[in-house]
Scaffold this active site. Sequence first.
Site, PDB file in Angstrom:
ATOM      1  N   GLN A   1      -9.240 -27.276 -56.053  1.00  0.00           N
ATOM      2  CA  GLN A   1      -9.716 -28.315 -55.141  1.00  0.00           C
ATOM      3  C   GLN A   1      -8.762 -28.499 -53.957  1.00  0.00           C
ATOM      4  O   GLN A   1      -7.629 -28.930 -54.156  1.00  0.00           O
ATOM      5  CB  GLN A   1      -9.825 -29.640 -55.913  1.00  0.00           C
ATOM      6  CG  GLN A   1     -10.312 -30.810 -55.084  1.00  0.00           C
ATOM      7  CD  GLN A   1     -10.266 -32.131 -55.854  1.00  0.00           C
ATOM      8  OE1 GLN A   1      -9.520 -32.257 -56.821  1.00  0.00           O
ATOM      9  NE2 GLN A   1     -11.055 -33.096 -55.442  1.00  0.00           N
TER      10      GLN A   1
ATOM     11  N   GLU B   1     -15.447 -36.919 -60.155  1.00  0.00           N
ATOM     12  CA  GLU B   1     -14.044 -36.796 -60.561  1.00  0.00           C
ATOM     13  C   GLU B   1     -13.620 -38.013 -61.374  1.00  0.00           C
ATOM     14  O   GLU B   1     -12.816 -37.926 -62.285  1.00  0.00           O
ATOM     15  CB  GLU B   1     -13.149 -36.655 -59.321  1.00  0.00           C
ATOM     16  CG  GLU B   1     -11.675 -36.477 -59.667  1.00  0.00           C
ATOM     17  CD  GLU B   1     -10.784 -36.152 -58.458  1.00  0.00           C
ATOM     18  OE1 GLU B   1     -11.319 -35.960 -57.359  1.00  0.00           O
ATOM     19  OE2 GLU B   1      -9.568 -36.096 -58.648  1.00  0.00           O
TER      20      GLU B   1
ATOM     21  N   SER C   1      -5.303 -43.491 -56.448  1.00  0.00           N
ATOM     22  CA  SER C   1      -4.176 -44.172 -57.100  1.00  0.00           C
ATOM     23  C   SER C   1      -4.592 -45.559 -57.600  1.00  0.00           C
ATOM     24  O   SER C   1      -5.577 -46.134 -57.138  1.00  0.00           O
ATOM     25  CB  SER C   1      -3.006 -44.314 -56.119  1.00  0.00           C
ATOM     26  OG  SER C   1      -3.284 -45.343 -55.199  1.00  0.00           O
ATOM     27  N   ASN C   2      -3.832 -46.073 -58.570  1.00  0.00           N
ATOM     28  CA  ASN C   2      -4.182 -47.375 -59.154  1.00  0.00           C
ATOM     29  C   ASN C   2      -4.147 -48.493 -58.121  1.00  0.00           C
ATOM     30  O   ASN C   2      -4.935 -49.434 -58.189  1.00  0.00           O
ATOM     31  CB  ASN C   2      -3.257 -47.692 -60.332  1.00  0.00           C
ATOM     32  CG  ASN C   2      -3.658 -46.893 -61.571  1.00  0.00           C
ATOM     33  OD1 ASN C   2      -4.492 -45.989 -61.493  1.00  0.00           O
ATOM     34  ND2 ASN C   2      -3.091 -47.228 -62.711  1.00  0.00           N
TER      35      ASN C   2
HETATM   36  C1  FAD Z   1      -0.416 -33.927 -60.573  1.00  0.00           C
HETATM   37  C2  FAD Z   1      -1.353 -34.079 -59.398  1.00  0.00           C
HETATM   38  C3  FAD Z   1      -2.406 -33.215 -59.260  1.00  0.00           C
HETATM   39  C4  FAD Z   1      -3.248 -33.306 -58.160  1.00  0.00           C
HETATM   40  N1  FAD Z   1      -4.256 -32.375 -58.004  1.00  0.00           N
HETATM   41  C5  FAD Z   1      -4.956 -32.343 -56.850  1.00  0.00           C
HETATM   42  C6  FAD Z   1      -5.876 -31.273 -56.585  1.00  0.00           C
HETATM   43  O1  FAD Z   1      -6.081 -30.371 -57.412  1.00  0.00           O
HETATM   44  N2  FAD Z   1      -6.493 -31.240 -55.394  1.00  0.00           N
HETATM   45  C7  FAD Z   1      -6.325 -32.219 -54.441  1.00  0.00           C
HETATM   46  O2  FAD Z   1      -6.947 -32.146 -53.402  1.00  0.00           O
HETATM   47  N3  FAD Z   1      -5.452 -33.241 -54.662  1.00  0.00           N
HETATM   48  C8  FAD Z   1      -4.764 -33.326 -55.843  1.00  0.00           C
HETATM   49  N4  FAD Z   1      -3.866 -34.346 -56.062  1.00  0.00           N
HETATM   50  C9  FAD Z   1      -3.602 -35.310 -54.984  1.00  0.00           C
HETATM   51  C10 FAD Z   1      -4.007 -36.737 -55.269  1.00  0.00           C
HETATM   52  O3  FAD Z   1      -5.379 -36.919 -55.090  1.00  0.00           O
HETATM   53  C11 FAD Z   1      -3.160 -37.622 -54.330  1.00  0.00           C
HETATM   54  O4  FAD Z   1      -1.814 -37.535 -54.767  1.00  0.00           O
HETATM   55  C12 FAD Z   1      -3.611 -39.062 -54.315  1.00  0.00           C
HETATM   56  O5  FAD Z   1      -4.846 -39.189 -53.679  1.00  0.00           O
HETATM   57  C13 FAD Z   1      -2.568 -39.971 -53.598  1.00  0.00           C
HETATM   58  O6  FAD Z   1      -2.257 -39.454 -52.338  1.00  0.00           O
HETATM   59  P1  FAD Z   1      -0.738 -39.191 -51.867  1.00  0.00           P
HETATM   60  O7  FAD Z   1      -0.025 -38.477 -52.949  1.00  0.00           O
HETATM   61  O8  FAD Z   1      -0.794 -38.567 -50.514  1.00  0.00           O
HETATM   62  O9  FAD Z   1      -0.081 -40.633 -51.762  1.00  0.00           O
HETATM   63  P2  FAD Z   1      -0.300 -41.669 -50.569  1.00  0.00           P
HETATM   64  O10 FAD Z   1      -1.738 -41.780 -50.253  1.00  0.00           O
HETATM   65  O11 FAD Z   1       0.638 -41.324 -49.462  1.00  0.00           O
HETATM   66  O12 FAD Z   1       0.180 -43.017 -51.246  1.00  0.00           O
HETATM   67  C14 FAD Z   1       1.563 -43.341 -51.418  1.00  0.00           C
HETATM   68  C15 FAD Z   1       1.633 -44.709 -52.103  1.00  0.00           C
HETATM   69  O13 FAD Z   1       0.991 -45.707 -51.289  1.00  0.00           O
HETATM   70  C16 FAD Z   1      -0.036 -46.375 -52.008  1.00  0.00           C
HETATM   71  N5  FAD Z   1      -1.172 -46.643 -51.132  1.00  0.00           N
HETATM   72  C17 FAD Z   1      -1.758 -45.760 -50.281  1.00  0.00           C
HETATM   73  N6  FAD Z   1      -2.808 -46.339 -49.655  1.00  0.00           N
HETATM   74  C18 FAD Z   1      -2.902 -47.612 -50.149  1.00  0.00           C
HETATM   75  C19 FAD Z   1      -3.787 -48.722 -49.900  1.00  0.00           C
HETATM   76  N7  FAD Z   1      -4.809 -48.607 -49.047  1.00  0.00           N
HETATM   77  N8  FAD Z   1      -3.567 -49.850 -50.599  1.00  0.00           N
HETATM   78  C20 FAD Z   1      -2.540 -49.968 -51.474  1.00  0.00           C
HETATM   79  N9  FAD Z   1      -1.662 -48.959 -51.741  1.00  0.00           N
HETATM   80  C21 FAD Z   1      -1.842 -47.811 -51.082  1.00  0.00           C
HETATM   81  C22 FAD Z   1      -0.418 -45.401 -53.112  1.00  0.00           C
HETATM   82  O14 FAD Z   1      -0.962 -46.071 -54.230  1.00  0.00           O
HETATM   83  C23 FAD Z   1       0.896 -44.736 -53.450  1.00  0.00           C
HETATM   84  O15 FAD Z   1       1.635 -45.544 -54.342  1.00  0.00           O
HETATM   85  C24 FAD Z   1      -3.033 -34.317 -57.182  1.00  0.00           C
HETATM   86  C25 FAD Z   1      -1.973 -35.219 -57.339  1.00  0.00           C
HETATM   87  C26 FAD Z   1      -1.136 -35.104 -58.430  1.00  0.00           C
HETATM   88  C27 FAD Z   1       0.024 -36.083 -58.540  1.00  0.00           C
END
Ligand code: FAD
Length: 396
Positions: free
Chosen positions: A126, A244, A381-382
């Site tokens: 993905q 998902e 995320s939660n």
């Molecule tokens: C082990 C793992 C496997 C994954 N596999 C895939 C995959 O196969 N393909 C794929 O496309 N993606 C994958 N992901 C990505 C996953 O979907 C993202 O990590 C997730 O959507 C969070 O985005 P970010 O890591 O960029 O964090 P960010 O979006 O930068 O967030 C950083 C922090 O800010 C908080 N935050 C952000 N926006 C808000 C808001 N509006 N309100 C309150 N808090 C907020 C978040 O909760 C988090 O604590 C994977 C992630 C992990 C950890």
Amino acid sequence: MDLNYTAEEMAFREEVRAFLKAKLPPEIAAKVASATQLSKADYDHWHLALAEQGYLSGPWPKKFGGQEWSAVQKHIFEEECALAHAPRIVPFGVAMLAPVLQAFGSTEQQDYYLPRILSGEDWWCQGYSEPGAGSDLASLKTRAVREGDHYIVNGQKTWTTLGQYANKIFCLVRTSTEGKPQEGISFLLIDMDTPGIEVRPIILIDGEHEVNEVWFTDVKVPVANLVGKENEGWTYAKYLLTHERTGIAGVGGTNAGLQALKRLAHSEMQHGRPLIEDPLFAARLARFEIELMAMATFNLRTVAGADAGKAPGAESSMLKIKGSIMRQQINDLARRAVGPWAMPFVSEQLAGNLYHPGPEYAAKASNVYLNNRKISIYGGSNEVQRGIITKAILGL
Ligand SMILES: Cc1cc2nc3c(=O)[nH]c(=O)nc-3n(C[C@H](O)[C@H](O)[C@H](O)COP(=O)(O)OP(=O)(O)OC[C@H]3O[C@@H](n4cnc5c(N)ncnc54)[C@H](O)[C@@H]3O)c2cc1C
């Protein structure tokens, strides 16, 4: 609402149990139970066994060779698989891309890709997230510029789960910078063998290679690989995310973890007595079990509601939050139960707990705990789920 299983549902549970008993290789189940990383061959073997039984496409519409499992059947299947320590079904092809192709793909795409997903010929990953585009997915920057019959793709995806095994990737790409960010996104199917694609490993906190970065430099993708219409990929992406997030509560897996911990607490000795006799530990375990029963009931109510035609809304977010916290809590309890034996968590030491010899069952306790920090991040995320709940239920 009647939360008891019907005779047909109980018969289905028996059928799944019999299948697991006959077809799940004990060595693969042992790897899952001990949280040992599965090889591609392990995944492929299980994928084929499920496909032959018709279970892989169980939830698919009959039109596409599925059995249109009800939400309750899906729940029973997942619960039994977790209890038997079956590998999780790698969801990207079967449970994510397939529903999108069935709803929005061309007939040619459906005829070509769906059988290959079931046969295991294609392993999909993905390509949604990018550095700077996770929760705020619509800000993604990977560009696809049309040149004749091809798109030229440049950019980077990240966190690509098991991308090292995949021969295909479905990607969200930017095809327009006009209008709202959501309006310029398209959904592309890309062959991982295409020149210009580079997969770089990301090693997670537990020392394992599970996710990757995928880089695209002037990658030529045929226009025929576009799903649906150009610039309408956001609609398909959102549709995929609803798939998902189903089953994300992970009740079956948490319950399997609880049962394993209970067994362990009877044999693990602390201060000359079985751990289960420690009042503090026993109270923690009891409290956990009560909360799990409450969550399982809420989960069943949501599942039964889905079968009655009530689309889960904020319930999915509530289950995601509570389910991920509980999965992390059971890992924490398991880690605490084995005390100092849980210390070695560096990958070189995993084979047999070399650095700090201890019981085999304790070797991975910390790895599992650390690895599952991810559950409260991925699939939305939660914190983001809490935002959804405050809007949908509290109207804030
Ligand atoms: C082990 C793992 C496997 C994954 N596999 C895939 C995959 O196969 N393909 C794929 O496309 N993606 C994958 N992901 C990505 C996953 O979907 C993202 O990590 C997730 O959507 C969070 O985005 P970010 O890591 O960029 O964090 P960010 O979006 O930068 O967030 C950083 C922090 O800010 C908080 N935050 C952000 N926006 C808000 C808001 N509006 N309100 C309150 N808090 C907020 C978040 O909760 C988090 O604590 C994977 C992630 C992990 C950890």
